[in-house]
Design a protein around this motif. Structure first.
Motif, PDB file in Angstrom:
ATOM      1  N   TYR A   1      11.964  80.821 -23.849  1.00  0.00           N
ATOM      2  CA  TYR A   1      13.368  80.761 -24.275  1.00  0.00           C
ATOM      3  C   TYR A   1      13.545  79.770 -25.420  1.00  0.00           C
ATOM      4  CZ  TYR A   1      18.399  79.972 -24.076  1.00  0.00           C
ATOM      5  OH  TYR A   1      19.719  79.845 -24.398  1.00  0.00           O
TER       6      TYR A   1
ATOM      7  N   LEU B   1      14.688  80.230 -29.277  1.00  0.00           N
ATOM      8  CA  LEU B   1      15.791  79.487 -29.865  1.00  0.00           C
ATOM      9  C   LEU B   1      15.354  78.780 -31.143  1.00  0.00           C
ATOM     10  CD1 LEU B   1      18.723  78.616 -29.476  1.00  0.00           C
ATOM     11  CD2 LEU B   1      17.901  76.673 -28.150  1.00  0.00           C
TER      12      LEU B   1
ATOM     13  N   PHE C   1      12.353  86.245 -26.896  1.00  0.00           N
ATOM     14  CA  PHE C   1      13.376  86.470 -25.868  1.00  0.00           C
ATOM     15  C   PHE C   1      12.979  87.615 -24.936  1.00  0.00           C
ATOM     16  CE2 PHE C   1      16.593  84.264 -28.703  1.00  0.00           C
ATOM     17  CZ  PHE C   1      16.759  83.199 -27.842  1.00  0.00           C
TER      18      PHE C   1
ATOM     19  N   GLU D   1      21.734  85.030 -18.970  1.00  0.00           N
ATOM     20  CA  GLU D   1      21.883  84.377 -20.266  1.00  0.00           C
ATOM     21  C   GLU D   1      20.852  84.882 -21.271  1.00  0.00           C
ATOM     22  OE1 GLU D   1      24.101  82.505 -21.570  1.00  0.00           O
ATOM     23  OE2 GLU D   1      25.331  82.338 -19.771  1.00  0.00           O
TER      24      GLU D   1
ATOM     25  N   ALA E   1      21.666  86.662 -24.850  1.00  0.00           N
ATOM     26  CA  ALA E   1      21.073  86.189 -26.111  1.00  0.00           C
ATOM     27  C   ALA E   1      20.345  87.321 -26.828  1.00  0.00           C
ATOM     28  CB  ALA E   1      20.121  85.033 -25.836  1.00  0.00           C
TER      29      ALA E   1
END
Length: 382
Positions: free
Chosen positions: A41, A45, A60, A72, A76
């Protein structure tokens, strides 16, 4: 044959030991998966912050596979797909979230809102409308209504747009009077195209009542009356605009002068235009005055005075046209062409919201779709 209980004493500790070993292995695997999922994750990011969207999507997807129950990560991933224009993949992600039975209501509403955004961005307005309608009564209801307003504007469904705008105003989301007035003007134009002048007049009256300072309804009413030959009534409509919104009278000045010529009301119109020019000098008013008083010497005097008050290339160019006799036959066209080329970029209207420029005045900006965001003066006079 008798059962030998000694085997039981051996089997029970063995079973317990195997169970304990299996639990430890499972615990280690679970901890490893939990450690890998955040790592993937944060990797995604970091890639996203570095604008490496392709690699971020891969990271992701890896995180979602490691922890498929984390909503979540799905949000995303879906938002990334939408930003890249991969709407079909974004829809699949958000529909997968909605299909989960263990999703809390707040997350379900969020997924429904994201799905509606996917449909809207993809241009699937029918499905987007249904998806936004499903958000009624949720925390996303106001956002959904604003999106529906934009959707109905794009599809030119003005009645529905007006209903939604009224609803938003009732919810305390701000004033939508100007927008509602423009929707009424659009409906008036549709009625006028069907030769239904009575209905067009009703819509224009409604627009003026809803937003008295909105210039468009006054301008359209004056134009409609002038086309029907009712020039004195057209002059009255333009005069009402002058009272309600003096700055916007520039948009109607020429129409007012033309109706005055047709109705034989030149002195009255000339007095009104000159008074407005003294308060707010502009080339639009000067051009309208020239229609009513076309004497060349009078026009030259007005242009010279305007250059002293409001220096502009447009006034200089027109004054030069009146003074061409002082230049040689070769010089006059060259100087005139140079001035015309220099002044052309300044004779535009510019949207105050996004800066989009155009030779024509738009009630709704083609660039950002804002209503009445164009000042009623050209760039040169701003």
């Amino acid at each position: 044959m008798d059962f030998d209980f000694r085997w039981l004493l051996i089997a029970l500790p063995l079973a317990f030991g195997l169970g304990w070993l299996a639990s430890k292995l499972d615990s280690r695997q679970w901890k490893r998966e939990q450690r890998d999922a955040p790592r993937a994750y944060f990797k995604g990011l970091n890639l996203l912050l570095n604008e490496q969207q392709d690699k971020a999507i891969d990271a992701f997807i890896e995180a979602v596979q490691a922890d498929p129950d984390t909503s979540e990560l799905h949000f995303a991933l879906g938002n990334l797909f939408r930003r890249r224009g991969e709407y079909e993949r974004a829809v699949r992600v958000h529909e997968h979230l909605l299909s989960r039975g263990d999703l809390p209501k707040s997350e379900r509403d969020r997924a429904q809102h994201a799905l509606a955004q996917d449909f809207f961005k993809a241009g699937l307005f029918d499905r987007a409308e249904a998806a936004y309608a499903a958000l009624k009564g949720t925390t996303f209801e106001q956002d959904a209504m604003l999106a529906l307003l934009s959707l109905y504007e794009r599809s030119r469904e003005w009645r529905k747009a007006a209903e939604v705008a009224e609803g938003l105003e009732a919810r305390g989301a701000g004033s939508f009077a100007s927008r509602i007035a423009n929707y009424s003007c659009e409906l008036a134009l549709e009625a006028q195209s069907r030769q239904d002048d009575d209905e067009a007049r009703r819509w224009l009256d409604r627009a003026r009542q809803r937003a008295p300072q909105s210039a468009r309804a006054h301008v359209l009413l004056g134009q409609m009356l002038a086309l029907k030959g009712q020039h004195e009534a057209a002059m009255s409509a333009y005069a009402e605009l002058l009272k309600a919104n003096p700055d916007a009278f520039n948009l109607a000045a020429r129409g007012h002068a033309q109706s005055a010529l047709a109705a034989g009301k030149v002195p009255q119109a000339l007095a009104l235009l000159e008074a407005q020019y003294r308060r707010h000098p502009s080339m639009a008013l000067l051009s309208a005055i020239a229609l009513l008083e076309p004497a060349p010497e009078a026009q030259r005097a007005r242009l010279a005075e305007h250059l002293r008050v409001e220096p502009s290339l447009s006034a200089a160019s027109q004054l030069l046209q009146h003074a061409q006799a002082r230049l040689s036959d070769e010089e006059a066209p060259l100087v005139g062409a140079a001035l015309q080329r220099a002044v052309r970029p300044l004779q535009r209207y510019r949207c105050a919201a996004c800066g989009f420029e155009s030779q024509h005045y738009f009630w709704q900006c083609p660039g950002c779709l804002s209503w009445e965001s164009y000042p009623p003066r050209q760039v040169e006079e701003l």
